[in-house]
Write a protein that holds these residues in place. Structure first.
Motif, PDB file in Angstrom:
ATOM      1  N   UNK A 130       0.853  -1.186   0.000  1.00  0.00           N
ATOM      2  CA  UNK A 130       0.000   0.000   0.000  1.00  0.00           C
ATOM      3  C   UNK A 130       0.892   1.240   0.000  1.00  0.00           C
ATOM      4  N   UNK A 131       0.266   2.395  -0.191  1.00  0.00           N
ATOM      5  CA  UNK A 131       0.975   3.682  -0.114  1.00  0.00           C
ATOM      6  C   UNK A 131       2.154   3.756  -1.072  1.00  0.00           C
ATOM      7  N   UNK A 132       1.912   3.426  -2.344  1.00  0.00           N
ATOM      8  CA  UNK A 132       2.975   3.531  -3.342  1.00  0.00           C
ATOM      9  C   UNK A 132       3.330   5.002  -3.570  1.00  0.00           C
ATOM     10  N   UNK A 133       4.553   5.246  -4.022  1.00  0.00           N
ATOM     11  CA  UNK A 133       5.008   6.634  -4.208  1.00  0.00           C
ATOM     12  C   UNK A 133       6.053   6.675  -5.317  1.00  0.00           C
ATOM     13  N   UNK A 134       6.408   7.884  -5.745  1.00  0.00           N
ATOM     14  CA  UNK A 134       7.403   8.072  -6.799  1.00  0.00           C
ATOM     15  C   UNK A 134       8.709   7.382  -6.421  1.00  0.00           C
ATOM     16  N   UNK A 152      -1.725  -1.887  -3.969  1.00  0.00           N
ATOM     17  CA  UNK A 152      -2.890  -1.007  -3.928  1.00  0.00           C
ATOM     18  C   UNK A 152      -2.319   0.379  -4.172  1.00  0.00           C
ATOM     19  N   UNK A 153      -2.355   0.813  -5.409  1.00  0.00           N
ATOM     20  CA  UNK A 153      -1.746   2.065  -5.821  1.00  0.00           C
ATOM     21  C   UNK A 153      -0.866   1.829  -7.025  1.00  0.00           C
ATOM     22  N   UNK A 154      -0.873   2.778  -7.937  1.00  0.00           N
ATOM     23  CA  UNK A 154      -0.064   2.643  -9.143  1.00  0.00           C
ATOM     24  C   UNK A 154       1.420   2.850  -8.851  1.00  0.00           C
ATOM     25  N   UNK A 155       2.293   2.344  -9.724  1.00  0.00           N
ATOM     26  CA  UNK A 155       3.735   2.536  -9.549  1.00  0.00           C
ATOM     27  C   UNK A 155       4.165   3.894 -10.046  1.00  0.00           C
ATOM     28  N   UNK A 167       1.692  -6.107 -10.894  1.00  0.00           N
ATOM     29  CA  UNK A 167       0.229  -6.055 -10.925  1.00  0.00           C
ATOM     30  C   UNK A 167      -0.246  -5.031  -9.904  1.00  0.00           C
ATOM     31  N   UNK A 168      -1.206  -4.201 -10.308  1.00  0.00           N
ATOM     32  CA  UNK A 168      -1.675  -3.183  -9.369  1.00  0.00           C
ATOM     33  C   UNK A 168      -3.164  -2.929  -9.524  1.00  0.00           C
ATOM     34  N   UNK A 301     -14.002  -2.325  -1.042  1.00  0.00           N
ATOM     35  CA  UNK A 301     -14.350  -3.728  -1.254  1.00  0.00           C
ATOM     36  C   UNK A 301     -13.968  -4.156  -2.665  1.00  0.00           C
ATOM     37  N   UNK A 302     -14.180  -3.265  -3.639  1.00  0.00           N
ATOM     38  CA  UNK A 302     -13.805  -3.578  -5.020  1.00  0.00           C
ATOM     39  C   UNK A 302     -12.291  -3.645  -5.163  1.00  0.00           C
ATOM     40  N   UNK A 303     -11.591  -2.761  -4.470  1.00  0.00           N
ATOM     41  CA  UNK A 303     -10.126  -2.778  -4.525  1.00  0.00           C
ATOM     42  C   UNK A 303      -9.601  -4.093  -3.963  1.00  0.00           C
ATOM     43  N   UNK A 304     -10.110  -4.499  -2.798  1.00  0.00           N
ATOM     44  CA  UNK A 304      -9.659  -5.746  -2.176  1.00  0.00           C
ATOM     45  C   UNK A 304      -9.969  -6.936  -3.072  1.00  0.00           C
ATOM     46  N   UNK A 305     -11.152  -6.934  -3.685  1.00  0.00           N
ATOM     47  CA  UNK A 305     -11.520  -8.035  -4.583  1.00  0.00           C
ATOM     48  C   UNK A 305     -10.575  -8.089  -5.778  1.00  0.00           C
TER      49      UNK A 305
END
Length: 349
Positions: A130-134, A152-155, A167-168, A301-305
């Protein structure tokens, strides 16, 4: 015994990017034949092979997912988002017969050490970040060491946005703040300010882009005034109040409304405006709900799924060629605007 070669070692030997090596390993059909042959030759020469633990989820043998327990935030507002995500992930994992192992870490480097310890001891078979960052070093380490993971979060800001080994799942913050701004514009507000985090935060910059798109499309404020309608602050109620005061002073009170990148900043803005301004936050935290503040809700809930689907489905935390699902490596979930009557919605001046 020397260190095992990594994806980066293969990339250097073949004279290609790490992402190209990942493509050869996971989606060879999209790589030009001559490039693929060069990478395959480097793999054979170096003796590179993916870590065995990276295959466990893929073959449905794992039962434990590791995730860092984030530290408590000072204001106790924004941190509730990750708490709710963790609850949703644990609940849904249990339904799949999986366990979630929580661990703590002081910083990204300490978290990488935890990855090393847990993977070497075979305590977990995959990780959720979680909490991805630059420039996030955690994903680089996991890819190079062949670990199964989903973030959970884009790269943000690194060469992983389309990497088949990264995968994200993320929430479309740009769409969320655009919807919030468009809602205020539809109610007759014209000069809508933006309270965000300091530039360089991938998540914050993405949400800022949504506000900017809506304002430019509406054309209610000249382009040269848009920069003046933005204020930056570290996340928190007090910084949000200070930023709102700076914004109000700049325009002499002629700001119709503000959208914010978090509920913490929104509460601060609402406090500073003394109920005279329409404010919309982001995250739809319990604080926003209890105070009647409109906010953008992340469908956790959608993110976790989505995270669990990428970990336990055909991908198994890594990409399987021929999955037959368009862009299934990445999921961008659309948030929802929650409008509440409790937030001040005074008539525009």
């Amino acid at each position: 015994m020397g260190a095992q070669p990594t994806v980066s070692d293969v990339a250097v030997a073949a004279g290609v990017s790490r992402q190209t090596v990942s493509n050869v390993l996971n989606s060879p059909g999209i790589v030009r034949p001559e490039t693929r042959e060069r990478v395959e030759a480097a793999i054979r020469s170096l003796g590179y092979r993916p870590h065995a633990s990276a295959r466990r989820l893929r073959t449905q043998k794992s039962s434990t997912i590791g995730i860092r327990l984030d530290p408590l935030t000072r204001d106790g507002i924004s941190g509730s988002v990750l708490d709710r995500f963790l609850h949703a992930l644990t609940e849904q994992a249990d339904a799949l017969g999986l366990r979630v192992l929580l661990f703590t870490a002081r910083d990204p480097e300490d978290e990488i050490e935890q990855f090393r310890r847990l993977s070497d001891a075979a305590d977990v078979d995959a990780f959720v970040l979680t909490s991805t960052f630059h420039g996030d070093p955690r994903t680089e380490w996991l890819i190079e060491h062949g670990q199964s993971f989903v973030t959970f979060g884009r790269p943000w800001g690194i060469d992983d946005m389309a990497d088949p080994e990264h995968l994200w799942v993320d929430v479309d913050g740009r769409a969320g703040l655009r919807a919030a701004t468009e809602h205020l514009l539809a109610t007759g507000r014209e000069r809508i300010g933006f309270l965000g985090w300091p530039a360089g935060s991938g998540t914050g910059d993405d949400r800022r882009a949504g506000w900017l798109e809506a304002m430019r499309a509406a054309g209610t404020v000249p382009e040269d005034e848009l920069a003046a309608l933005q204020e930056e602050a570290e996340d928190g109620v007090t910084p949000g109040a200070d930023a709102m005061r700076r914004l109000s002073a700049r325009f002499g009170g002629a700001v119709d409304a503000v959208v914010c990148v978090s509920d913490s900043l929104a509460l601060g803005a609402l406090t500073a405006a003394a109920g005279r301004l329409s404010v919309i936050g982001y995250d739809d935290t319990p604080v926003a709900a209890s105070l009647g503040i409109s906010s953008v809700e992340q469908p956790l809930d959608e993110v976790a799924a989505g995270v669990l689907d990428l970990l336990t489905g055909a991908h198994g935390g890594r990409v399987q060629p021929g999955a037959g699902v368009g862009d299934a490596r990445h999921r961008l979930v659309v948030p929802h605007l929650v409008v509440r009557d409790g937030a001040p919605l005074t008539p525009p001046r």
